[in-house]
Design a protein around this motif. Sequence first.
Motif, PDB file in Angstrom:
ATOM      1  N   ALA A 369      -6.684  -0.665   3.217  1.00 29.81           N
ATOM      2  CA  ALA A 369      -7.130  -2.436   3.003  1.00 29.81           C
ATOM      3  C   ALA A 369      -5.401  -3.086   2.319  1.00 29.81           C
ATOM      4  O   ALA A 369      -5.534  -4.198   1.831  1.00 29.81           O
ATOM      5  CB  ALA A 369      -7.805  -1.769   1.600  1.00 29.81           C
ATOM      6  N   SER A 370      -4.852  -2.400   1.112  1.00 31.43           N
ATOM      7  CA  SER A 370      -3.451  -2.507   0.726  1.00 31.43           C
ATOM      8  C   SER A 370      -2.586  -3.178   1.563  1.00 31.43           C
ATOM      9  O   SER A 370      -1.548  -4.475   1.426  1.00 31.43           O
ATOM     10  CB  SER A 370      -3.002  -1.551  -0.097  1.00 31.43           C
ATOM     11  N   ARG A 371      -2.066  -2.185   3.032  1.00 29.99           N
ATOM     12  CA  ARG A 371      -1.292  -3.023   4.012  1.00 29.99           C
ATOM     13  C   ARG A 371      -2.242  -4.434   4.808  1.00 29.99           C
ATOM     14  O   ARG A 371      -1.079  -5.281   4.643  1.00 29.99           O
ATOM     15  CB  ARG A 371      -1.415  -2.183   5.107  1.00 29.99           C
ATOM     16  N   HIS A 376      -1.162 -10.069   4.143  1.00 29.01           N
ATOM     17  CA  HIS A 376      -1.846 -12.062   4.573  1.00 29.01           C
ATOM     18  C   HIS A 376      -1.591 -12.817   3.383  1.00 29.01           C
ATOM     19  O   HIS A 376      -1.345 -13.483   3.612  1.00 29.01           O
ATOM     20  CB  HIS A 376      -3.466 -11.615   4.285  1.00 29.01           C
ATOM     21  N   THR A 377      -0.852 -12.082   2.620  1.00 26.99           N
ATOM     22  CA  THR A 377      -0.218 -12.727   1.347  1.00 26.99           C
ATOM     23  C   THR A 377       1.054 -12.451   0.635  1.00 26.99           C
ATOM     24  O   THR A 377       1.984 -13.517  -0.097  1.00 26.99           O
ATOM     25  CB  THR A 377      -0.903 -12.126  -0.110  1.00 26.99           C
ATOM     26  N   SER A 378       1.713 -11.749   1.879  1.00 26.32           N
ATOM     27  CA  SER A 378       3.323 -11.174   1.525  1.00 26.32           C
ATOM     28  C   SER A 378       3.764 -10.660  -0.350  1.00 26.32           C
ATOM     29  O   SER A 378       4.675 -10.491  -0.323  1.00 26.32           O
ATOM     30  CB  SER A 378       3.958 -12.203   1.715  1.00 26.32           C
ATOM     31  N   CYS A 406      -2.354 -15.344  -6.361  1.00 26.91           N
ATOM     32  CA  CYS A 406      -2.386 -15.090  -4.400  1.00 26.91           C
ATOM     33  C   CYS A 406      -1.787 -14.513  -3.443  1.00 26.91           C
ATOM     34  O   CYS A 406      -1.565 -13.889  -2.831  1.00 26.91           O
ATOM     35  CB  CYS A 406      -1.040 -16.345  -3.810  1.00 26.91           C
ATOM     36  N   ARG A 407      -2.286 -13.278  -4.529  1.00 29.24           N
ATOM     37  CA  ARG A 407      -2.173 -11.286  -4.385  1.00 29.24           C
ATOM     38  C   ARG A 407      -3.810 -11.019  -4.149  1.00 29.24           C
ATOM     39  O   ARG A 407      -5.007 -11.982  -4.525  1.00 29.24           O
ATOM     40  CB  ARG A 407      -2.148 -10.524  -5.492  1.00 29.24           C
ATOM     41  N   GLY A 408      -4.073 -10.511  -3.753  1.00 29.15           N
ATOM     42  CA  GLY A 408      -5.428  -9.625  -3.347  1.00 29.15           C
ATOM     43  C   GLY A 408      -5.816  -8.766  -4.573  1.00 29.15           C
ATOM     44  O   GLY A 408      -4.762  -8.338  -5.132  1.00 29.15           O
ATOM     45  N   VAL A 409      -6.876  -7.830  -4.114  1.00 33.08           N
ATOM     46  CA  VAL A 409      -7.338  -7.407  -4.925  1.00 33.08           C
ATOM     47  C   VAL A 409      -7.747  -5.410  -4.059  1.00 33.08           C
ATOM     48  O   VAL A 409      -9.132  -6.021  -3.304  1.00 33.08           O
ATOM     49  CB  VAL A 409      -8.214  -6.870  -6.038  1.00 33.08           C
ATOM     50  N   VAL A 410      -7.066  -4.546  -4.201  1.00 30.69           N
ATOM     51  CA  VAL A 410      -8.568  -3.149  -3.808  1.00 30.69           C
ATOM     52  C   VAL A 410      -9.040  -2.646  -4.965  1.00 30.69           C
ATOM     53  O   VAL A 410      -9.335  -1.832  -6.157  1.00 30.69           O
ATOM     54  CB  VAL A 410      -6.933  -2.643  -3.052  1.00 30.69           C
ATOM     55  N   VAL A 411     -10.099  -2.537  -4.793  1.00 29.68           N
ATOM     56  CA  VAL A 411     -11.214  -1.686  -5.739  1.00 29.68           C
ATOM     57  C   VAL A 411     -11.486  -0.032  -5.856  1.00 29.68           C
ATOM     58  O   VAL A 411     -12.028  -0.342  -3.943  1.00 29.68           O
ATOM     59  CB  VAL A 411     -12.582  -2.671  -6.199  1.00 29.68           C
ATOM     60  N   PRO A 437      -4.586 -18.730  -0.994  1.00 26.27           N
ATOM     61  CA  PRO A 437      -4.356 -18.157  -0.040  1.00 26.27           C
ATOM     62  C   PRO A 437      -6.167 -17.160   0.860  1.00 26.27           C
ATOM     63  O   PRO A 437      -5.830 -16.329   0.101  1.00 26.27           O
ATOM     64  CB  PRO A 437      -2.968 -17.604   1.204  1.00 26.27           C
ATOM     65  N   ALA A 438      -6.139 -17.531   2.312  1.00 26.58           N
ATOM     66  CA  ALA A 438      -7.839 -16.677   2.616  1.00 26.58           C
ATOM     67  C   ALA A 438      -7.450 -15.062   2.754  1.00 26.58           C
ATOM     68  O   ALA A 438      -8.366 -14.319   2.526  1.00 26.58           O
ATOM     69  CB  ALA A 438      -7.467 -17.442   4.112  1.00 26.58           C
ATOM     70  N   GLY A 439      -5.650 -14.562   2.305  1.00 29.61           N
ATOM     71  CA  GLY A 439      -5.442 -13.474   2.118  1.00 29.61           C
ATOM     72  C   GLY A 439      -5.877 -13.116   0.726  1.00 29.61           C
ATOM     73  O   GLY A 439      -5.513 -11.824   0.885  1.00 29.61           O
TER      74      GLY A 439
END
Length: 604
Positions: A369-371, A376-378, A406-411, A437-439
């Motif tokens: 998931a993190s990869r 997708h967000t760099s 513009c970062r993602g979140v992993v739960v 962003p979409a990522g």
Amino acid sequence: MEKSRREDEVRSARELLIKQGLVRASVPASLVAEEIEQSWRRSVSHRVDPGVGPHILGEIDPDSAILRAAGRILDQWQTNLTDSRMTLFLADEDGRIVSRRIVDTQDERALDQANAVEGFDFSEQSLGTNGLGTPIESRGIVFVRGTEHFNDALAQLACAGAPIKHPITGRIVGSLSIASHVDVASPLMVAMVRQAGHQIAEALELMADSRDLELARTYRLFRSSRHPVLVMNSETVMTDLPALAHFDAESHADLWEKLRRHRWDQDELQVELPTLGAEAMVRRLGRAGQDAIFALEFTSQAAAGQVIVADSQDSAAAPAGGVAVDGVASHRTRPTPYSDVQRQLTASADVEGLIRVVGGPGTGKRHQASRWLRQHTSQEPEVVAARDLAADDAIWACGEAALRECRGVVVVGGGDLSDDLRARLGAFARLSRPGAPAGARVILTERAGDANEDGADADPPVVRVPALTELRDELPDIVRAVAAELFPGAPALRFSPAALQCLLAWRWPGNVAELSRLLTAFPYPVRSGLIQTKDLPAPMRQTAWSSLSRYEQAERETIEGALREADGNKARAAKILGIGRTTLYRKMRALKIDADERMIAPGP
């Protein structure tokens, strides 16, 4: 004066080669022998520092085949050289000194200062031109005198060195060197080291077990074929095939394991081997299991650019005229399942809201998931524990900030979520955030079985991470990838064929997490050399003999019991068993009994 001038000229030529580079510099043919110049050039290409001494490579196995074969011979030569100032050195296939026999004790201090001691790495890649590493690389006898050595600390020595070739396999298994002070060196040292090397090779042949002898006989039998031939057992490959350059230890272990596991209805079958670019007729000889011998006769070359994919679950995928041997037609020609996981994540991102990643313990759900989020967000995603969502609103605020940045979140740990929290998390993931962003998505990781796993059509969509046992064909690639992340910038890990076979046969109950623990448990000297079965955990080593017959397993248990009773002393264990020590060594090798397994308590 003449000698001093020559030494200066040799040193200057070597330093000029280092300074000017391999293309611009040249060495006069009259100054040094061709094999010395070639070794200098290899040393420069390896960027060997002539001012840096050897490093220690790790512990020496006192029961190694080369030490057992050479021991008596080194004793004899040490006695014969009593009135000389010569020293005998024996190295293993990695160039590590495993034995040193000093004839005159006044030389001991000088040799110690140069680290010419047991355990130190004298390979050419590490130390440059020398009497132990260079014969291994050149596969021939060399005489290195004074400043012809690439390392400055060896400039007072003259060394005649010879490679030691296994008489059955032809593989270089070590080297022998006779060294003296350069002032008392003699060309006779070359003849002496050649003779001693032949004696050690003869001793190795006498020690060879019946499996290697049978393999050699099989190779001679099939070698008369008009086609190229490769024969192998679980440990050794013999071939005249030019494509052997592409057939490394990993290929050997992978092919061996698949042929061994294949359900043989007949003793021969036709297979495609895209890794070697050829089609082969495979014949199974000998007994089943670890004692089997496979003979591959390469009947034709694969067409240029041909790509063959065989699925072990679908015989229709086999090439025309051939048989797919449980996927033996090369997993390298198709993407790995982890690439499939990444593609599934991308496809799931087409749907608004939460993305679920499901898999067993240790399969690498959070890593995958993190990869995907990083790609997708760099940026590095925010990682939170699901159980913390119920107790702290600040966690939700951190997640919101991560998405707006513009970062993602992993739960992590979706099994700890109540129905209400799961609904809240789903709504949180669907919120519109202009500019993100979409990522920049929210991904929930869950153990298999914790919730509904209907797949990509589920709401929210589910991406499944396979267990390591489902990726057996891709295991060598996974080992490389995991090792590259654990040890960035380090050389790739090297496994012996037997050790790779243990990895391929292991059940991996802890999945990728267990693999990571295994790799990090190897000390640096082991990771930097060849990882062998003795370096693996005892239960993993035992997978190598799971296919033994009941009689062989009983014999193995009897020998292990005798070793335990003798507290690991093999001479005493041989007496307990009523057999000779040489016979015990042969049986231990054939039955995959490692020396460090002797104290393992028997299972319940």
